[in-house]
Design an enzyme around this catalytic site. Structure first.
Site, short mmCIF file in Angstrom:
data_model
loop_
_atom_site.label_atom_id
_atom_site.label_comp_id
_atom_site.label_asym_id
_atom_site.label_seq_id
_atom_site.Cartn_x
_atom_site.Cartn_y
_atom_site.Cartn_z
N SER A 6 39.20 79.66 108.23
CA SER A 6 40.27 78.34 108.48
C SER A 6 40.80 77.76 107.97
O SER A 6 40.59 76.89 106.49
CB SER A 6 39.15 77.92 109.47
OG SER A 6 39.77 76.20 108.93
N HIS A 30 42.01 81.59 110.81
CA HIS A 30 41.52 81.30 112.01
C HIS A 30 42.05 80.37 112.19
O HIS A 30 42.39 78.97 110.82
CB HIS A 30 39.66 80.93 111.56
CG HIS A 30 39.22 80.15 112.52
ND1 HIS A 30 38.63 80.56 113.18
CD2 HIS A 30 38.56 78.59 112.71
CE1 HIS A 30 37.30 80.26 114.36
NE2 HIS A 30 37.84 78.79 114.59
N HIS A 63 40.54 79.52 117.73
CA HIS A 63 39.50 78.95 118.44
C HIS A 63 40.02 77.88 118.54
O HIS A 63 40.76 76.71 118.67
CB HIS A 63 38.97 78.38 117.50
CG HIS A 63 37.57 77.70 117.93
ND1 HIS A 63 37.03 77.44 116.37
CD2 HIS A 63 37.37 77.60 118.77
CE1 HIS A 63 35.68 75.69 117.28
NE2 HIS A 63 36.05 76.25 118.50
N ASP A 167 30.45 79.53 112.95
CA ASP A 167 32.18 78.15 112.08
C ASP A 167 32.00 77.13 111.74
O ASP A 167 30.34 76.35 113.07
CB ASP A 167 33.06 78.62 113.67
CG ASP A 167 34.50 77.45 113.46
OD1 ASP A 167 33.97 76.84 112.37
OD2 ASP A 167 34.79 76.82 113.93
C1 DX5 Z 1 35.60 72.17 112.99
C2 DX5 Z 1 36.07 74.01 112.94
C3 DX5 Z 1 36.35 75.41 112.16
C4 DX5 Z 1 36.10 74.57 110.21
C5 DX5 Z 1 35.77 74.70 109.87
O1 DX5 Z 1 35.62 72.55 114.03
O2 DX5 Z 1 36.39 74.50 114.37
O3 DX5 Z 1 36.79 75.89 112.63
O4 DX5 Z 1 37.61 74.52 110.31
O5 DX5 Z 1 35.53 73.89 108.67
P1 DX5 Z 1 34.52 74.10 106.97
O6 DX5 Z 1 34.46 74.94 106.92
O7 DX5 Z 1 35.23 73.35 106.30
O8 DX5 Z 1 33.88 73.77 108.19
ZN ZN Z 2 36.49 77.04 114.68
#
Ligand code: DX5
Ligand code: ZN
Length: 207
Positions: A6, A30, A63, A167
């Site tokens: 992400s 992502h 997403h 996620d």
């Molecule tokens: C949260 C997002 C995630 C997020 C993950 O709402 O959907 O994809 O960016 O980030 P980390 O790995 O930092 O929790």
């Molecule tokens: Zn996400």
């Protein structure tokens, strides 16, 4: 274990981050689209996603944290490799059918508070389930361990070829829970994009 990176937590340095991901062993990039309604924040308007698509050499996994079905269609029309929207906004099969008609993979995301049974009617028609292990809306939050039970429950009756992804809050500590639950794929943001060596961080999740 497939790893999707992400880029939400590196929104202010997208180009350099994407270039690093291009050189890495990441399986997907992502993109977290936020509409300011389904979640508070607003991120990744369609023009930015187009730019990301033009720079990324990795398959794109989009997403959509949006509450409007038309918005899902607009992003799907860009034809990324995979589009995931939330089971909380779904109303029948129309949106799933629309995304599939474009020839792209379709995923359903589920929030930590939503009952796993909400997914049941759709399991035979989708490619992926994305379990949210944080409340959606921002990166860098702690992993909600209670989501693991939901993943395990779904694994008991899900079609064998359904990809199970998770996620939020995934790092070198929480990855063992994801593996134990039977996840095929993880989405990780801050753990990878803030690491000194992103290849090492990706390897820590894959191995
Ligand atoms: C949260 C997002 C995630 C997020 C993950 O709402 O959907 O994809 O960016 O980030 P980390 O790995 O930092 O929790
Ligand atoms: Zn996400």
């Amino acid at each position: 274990m497939k790893v999707s990176v992400s880029v939400l937590s590196s929104y202010d340095r997208l180009i350099s981050t994407i270039n690093k991901i291009n050189q890495s062993k990441a399986d997907f990039l992502h993109v977290d689209v936020m509409d300011g309604k389904f979640v508070e924040d607003t991120k990744f308007p369609i023009e930015i996603v187009k730019d990301v698509m033009s720079i990324s050499k990795k398959p794109l996994d989009v997403h959509l944290m949006v509450d409007d079905q038309e918005t899902v269609k607009e992003y799907a029309d860009l034809k990324p490799d995979m589009v995931t929207f939330h089971v909380e906004i779904i109303d029948g099969f129309e949106l799933i059918d629309y995304v599939k008609s474009l020839g792209i993979k379709v995923g359903l995301a589920i929030n930590p508070e939503t009952d796993v049974e909400a997914l049941t009617p759709y399991l035979d028609y989708i490619d992926l389930v994305l379990f949210m292990s944080v409340n959606p809306g921002r990166g860098g939050q702690p992993f909600k361990g209670e989501v693991i039970d939901k993943v395990k429950t779904l694994k008991e009756y899900a079609p064998k070829d359904l990809i199970i992804s998770i996620d939020g809050g995934v790092n070198d500590k929480t990855i063992s829970l994801c593996k134990y639950a039977g996840c095929d794929m993880v989405v990780a943001g801050s753990y990878i994009t803030k690491a000194d060596d992103i290849n090492e961080a990706i390897n820590n999740l894959k191995s």
